[in-house]
Motif scaffolding. Structure first.
Motif, PDB file in Angstrom:
ATOM      1  N   PRO A   2      -8.733  -3.425  -2.699  1.00 52.93           N
ATOM      2  CA  PRO A   2      -9.469  -3.057  -1.488  1.00 52.93           C
ATOM      3  C   PRO A   2      -9.738  -1.558  -1.432  1.00 52.93           C
ATOM      4  N   HIS A   3     -10.888  -1.198  -0.914  1.00 46.08           N
ATOM      5  CA  HIS A   3     -11.247   0.201  -0.792  1.00 46.08           C
ATOM      6  C   HIS A   3     -11.921   0.417   0.558  1.00 46.08           C
ATOM      7  N   ASN A   4     -12.091   1.673   0.915  1.00 46.19           N
ATOM      8  CA  ASN A   4     -12.793   1.968   2.159  1.00 46.19           C
ATOM      9  C   ASN A   4     -13.967   2.908   1.876  1.00 46.19           C
ATOM     10  N   SER A   5     -14.700   3.257   2.894  1.00 47.10           N
ATOM     11  CA  SER A   5     -15.911   4.055   2.715  1.00 47.10           C
ATOM     12  C   SER A   5     -15.604   5.457   2.183  1.00 47.10           C
ATOM     13  N   LEU A   6     -14.417   5.964   2.484  1.00 45.77           N
ATOM     14  CA  LEU A   6     -14.051   7.290   2.004  1.00 45.77           C
ATOM     15  C   LEU A   6     -13.748   7.278   0.508  1.00 45.77           C
ATOM     16  N   ASP A   7     -13.217   6.165   0.008  1.00 40.78           N
ATOM     17  CA  ASP A   7     -13.062   6.020  -1.438  1.00 40.78           C
ATOM     18  C   ASP A   7     -14.418   6.105  -2.122  1.00 40.78           C
ATOM     19  N   VAL A   8     -15.388   5.384  -1.575  1.00 37.99           N
ATOM     20  CA  VAL A   8     -16.727   5.347  -2.160  1.00 37.99           C
ATOM     21  C   VAL A   8     -17.367   6.733  -2.110  1.00 37.99           C
ATOM     22  N   MET A   9     -17.228   7.413  -0.994  1.00 32.36           N
ATOM     23  CA  MET A   9     -17.818   8.745  -0.865  1.00 32.36           C
ATOM     24  C   MET A   9     -17.197   9.717  -1.862  1.00 32.36           C
TER      25      MET A   9
ATOM     26  N   ARG B 283       0.834  -1.182   0.000  1.00 38.17           N
ATOM     27  CA  ARG B 283       0.000   0.000   0.000  1.00 38.17           C
ATOM     28  C   ARG B 283       0.874   1.238   0.000  1.00 38.17           C
ATOM     29  N   PRO B 284       0.311   2.419  -0.319  1.00 38.87           N
ATOM     30  CA  PRO B 284       1.128   3.636  -0.320  1.00 38.87           C
ATOM     31  C   PRO B 284       1.917   3.787   0.982  1.00 38.87           C
ATOM     32  N   GLY B 285       3.221   3.967   0.839  1.00 37.54           N
ATOM     33  CA  GLY B 285       4.098   4.113   1.995  1.00 37.54           C
ATOM     34  C   GLY B 285       4.681   2.816   2.499  1.00 37.54           C
ATOM     35  N   GLU B 286       4.193   1.673   1.987  1.00 42.60           N
ATOM     36  CA  GLU B 286       4.699   0.373   2.418  1.00 42.60           C
ATOM     37  C   GLU B 286       5.589  -0.236   1.338  1.00 42.60           C
ATOM     38  N   SER B 287       6.538  -1.062   1.774  1.00 36.17           N
ATOM     39  CA  SER B 287       7.449  -1.709   0.844  1.00 36.17           C
ATOM     40  C   SER B 287       6.763  -2.882   0.154  1.00 36.17           C
ATOM     41  N   ALA B 288       7.270  -3.209  -1.042  1.00 41.78           N
ATOM     42  CA  ALA B 288       6.752  -4.372  -1.757  1.00 41.78           C
ATOM     43  C   ALA B 288       7.254  -5.644  -1.085  1.00 41.78           C
ATOM     44  N   ALA B 289       6.539  -6.738  -1.316  1.00 37.74           N
ATOM     45  CA  ALA B 289       6.906  -8.043  -0.746  1.00 37.74           C
ATOM     46  C   ALA B 289       6.982  -9.064  -1.864  1.00 37.74           C
ATOM     47  N   THR B 290       7.680 -10.164  -1.618  1.00 31.48           N
ATOM     48  CA  THR B 290       7.751 -11.256  -2.594  1.00 31.48           C
ATOM     49  C   THR B 290       6.994 -12.457  -2.064  1.00 31.48           C
ATOM     50  N   ARG B 291       6.272 -13.137  -2.982  1.00 33.59           N
ATOM     51  CA  ARG B 291       5.510 -14.319  -2.606  1.00 33.59           C
ATOM     52  C   ARG B 291       5.689 -15.387  -3.673  1.00 33.59           C
TER      53      ARG B 291
ATOM     54  N   LEU C 191      -8.590  12.889  -0.495  1.00 35.90           N
ATOM     55  CA  LEU C 191      -8.627  11.441  -0.686  1.00 35.90           C
ATOM     56  C   LEU C 191      -7.224  10.838  -0.598  1.00 35.90           C
ATOM     57  N   LEU C 192      -6.216  11.574  -1.043  1.00 34.89           N
ATOM     58  CA  LEU C 192      -4.856  11.037  -1.034  1.00 34.89           C
ATOM     59  C   LEU C 192      -4.377  10.705   0.375  1.00 34.89           C
ATOM     60  N   THR C 193      -5.000  11.300   1.382  1.00 34.68           N
ATOM     61  CA  THR C 193      -4.575  11.039   2.764  1.00 34.68           C
ATOM     62  C   THR C 193      -5.470  10.024   3.481  1.00 34.68           C
ATOM     63  N   VAL C 194      -6.655   9.744   2.936  1.00 28.56           N
ATOM     64  CA  VAL C 194      -7.581   8.862   3.659  1.00 28.56           C
ATOM     65  C   VAL C 194      -8.029   7.638   2.851  1.00 28.56           C
ATOM     66  N   GLY C 195      -7.823   7.643   1.529  1.00 29.93           N
ATOM     67  CA  GLY C 195      -8.276   6.533   0.702  1.00 29.93           C
ATOM     68  C   GLY C 195      -7.348   5.336   0.795  1.00 29.93           C
ATOM     69  N   SER C 196      -7.860   4.169   0.373  1.00 32.23           N
ATOM     70  CA  SER C 196      -7.039   2.953   0.400  1.00 32.23           C
ATOM     71  C   SER C 196      -6.891   2.299  -0.969  1.00 32.23           C
TER      72      SER C 196
ATOM     73  N   PHE D  12      -5.928   8.319  -9.685  1.00 32.74           N
ATOM     74  CA  PHE D  12      -6.911   9.138 -10.402  1.00 32.74           C
ATOM     75  C   PHE D  12      -7.083  10.490  -9.720  1.00 32.74           C
ATOM     76  N   ALA D  13      -7.207  10.498  -8.395  1.00 33.54           N
ATOM     77  CA  ALA D  13      -7.373  11.749  -7.653  1.00 33.54           C
ATOM     78  C   ALA D  13      -6.169  12.659  -7.847  1.00 33.54           C
ATOM     79  N   ASN D  14      -4.993  12.091  -7.859  1.00 35.04           N
ATOM     80  CA  ASN D  14      -3.785  12.891  -8.082  1.00 35.04           C
ATOM     81  C   ASN D  14      -3.801  13.510  -9.476  1.00 35.04           C
ATOM     82  N   SER D  15      -4.274  12.741 -10.470  1.00 38.82           N
ATOM     83  CA  SER D  15      -4.366  13.258 -11.830  1.00 38.82           C
ATOM     84  C   SER D  15      -5.370  14.400 -11.920  1.00 38.82           C
ATOM     85  N   VAL D  16      -6.505  14.247 -11.251  1.00 40.14           N
ATOM     86  CA  VAL D  16      -7.520  15.302 -11.243  1.00 40.14           C
ATOM     87  C   VAL D  16      -6.954  16.586 -10.647  1.00 40.14           C
TER      88      VAL D  16
END
Length: 233
Positions: A84-91, A64-72, A200-205, A212-216
């Protein structure tokens, strides 16, 4: 006496010829006893063995934003469906759709009312970008089985939204008056959209929605600067 010599000569000749015939037939693939030709087998060809499928492949899974990638391990990675999204994304999406719709309503007035060619070109740009963006947002909701309705929320109270009275004034204006009012209202409208997108950039998941929000926010900031340049504000 002569008959005996003839028989002896015949036996000697036969003794010499038979081995020769056997040799010739053997070289030709025939049967030395019957003389029948034997089928010639096709030369053996070696088929390369199939390479074994590697079982130690790994896949890089972005964090996720701010987290490192992992290998699986590759066999553990499956299509997880929508991110995954949260209610603030939907709003955000449910608010931004009517927000874009009003911007399109204002932009559609420009071709018949604006005097400045740059204003008309800017309105064309808004229609070309925000129309497809509304399609993207509706698709985002549909993919997740969500509707575009935002219950219990007054769209007119959103940041940047223009009142019905202001929209009537814009529709009634012509020429330079329209240009001035269009820049004023669209600037306020864009500023509201930028604020929504930045929040949204601070609360969305949802990572795609954050992009998209950054582009807008970026594109509408550029458009505000262009509108101010047009009228020298």
């Amino acid at each position: 006496m002569t008959s005996r010599r003839t028989r002896t000569l015949a036996l000697v000749t036969l003794a010499l010829v038979l081995p020769l015939m056997a040799f010739i037939l053997a070289r030709a693939g025939g049967d030395p006893e019957t003389g029948a030709a034997q089928p010639v087998s096709a030369p053996a060809t070696s088929t390369p063995a199939a390479s074994p499928v590697p079982t130690d492949l790994t896949v890089i899974v972005p964090g996720r934003p701010g987290e490192s990638a992992a290998t699986r391990p590759a066999h553990e990675v499956r299509d997880a469906g929508p991110a995954p999204h949260n209610s603030l994304d939907v709003m955000f999406v449910r608010m931004m759709i009517p927000h874009h719709a009003q911007a399109l309503e204002m932009a559609e007035l420009a071709p018949d009312r604006a005097t400045d060619a740059d204003i008309r070109a800017l309105a064309d740009r808004i229609r070309a970008s925000q129309g497809p963006e509304m399609g993207f947002m509706r698709g985002w909701l549909q993919t997740r089985g969500l509707t575009a309705e935002l219950q219990g929320h007054d769209h007119s109270a959103m940041r940047g939204m223009q009142s019905p009275e202001k929209m009537r004034q814009l529709a009634a204006a012509r020429g330079a008056d329209f240009d001035q009012l269009f820049v004023q209202m669209m600037t306020e409208h864009h500023q509201g959209a930028i604020a929504l997108a930045t929040d949204l950039l601070t609360v969305g998941s949802d990572l795609t929605l954050s992009e998209f929000a950054n582009s807008v926010a970026t594109e509408q900031t550029v458009e505000i600067d262009r509108m101010r340049e047009v009228l020298g504000n």
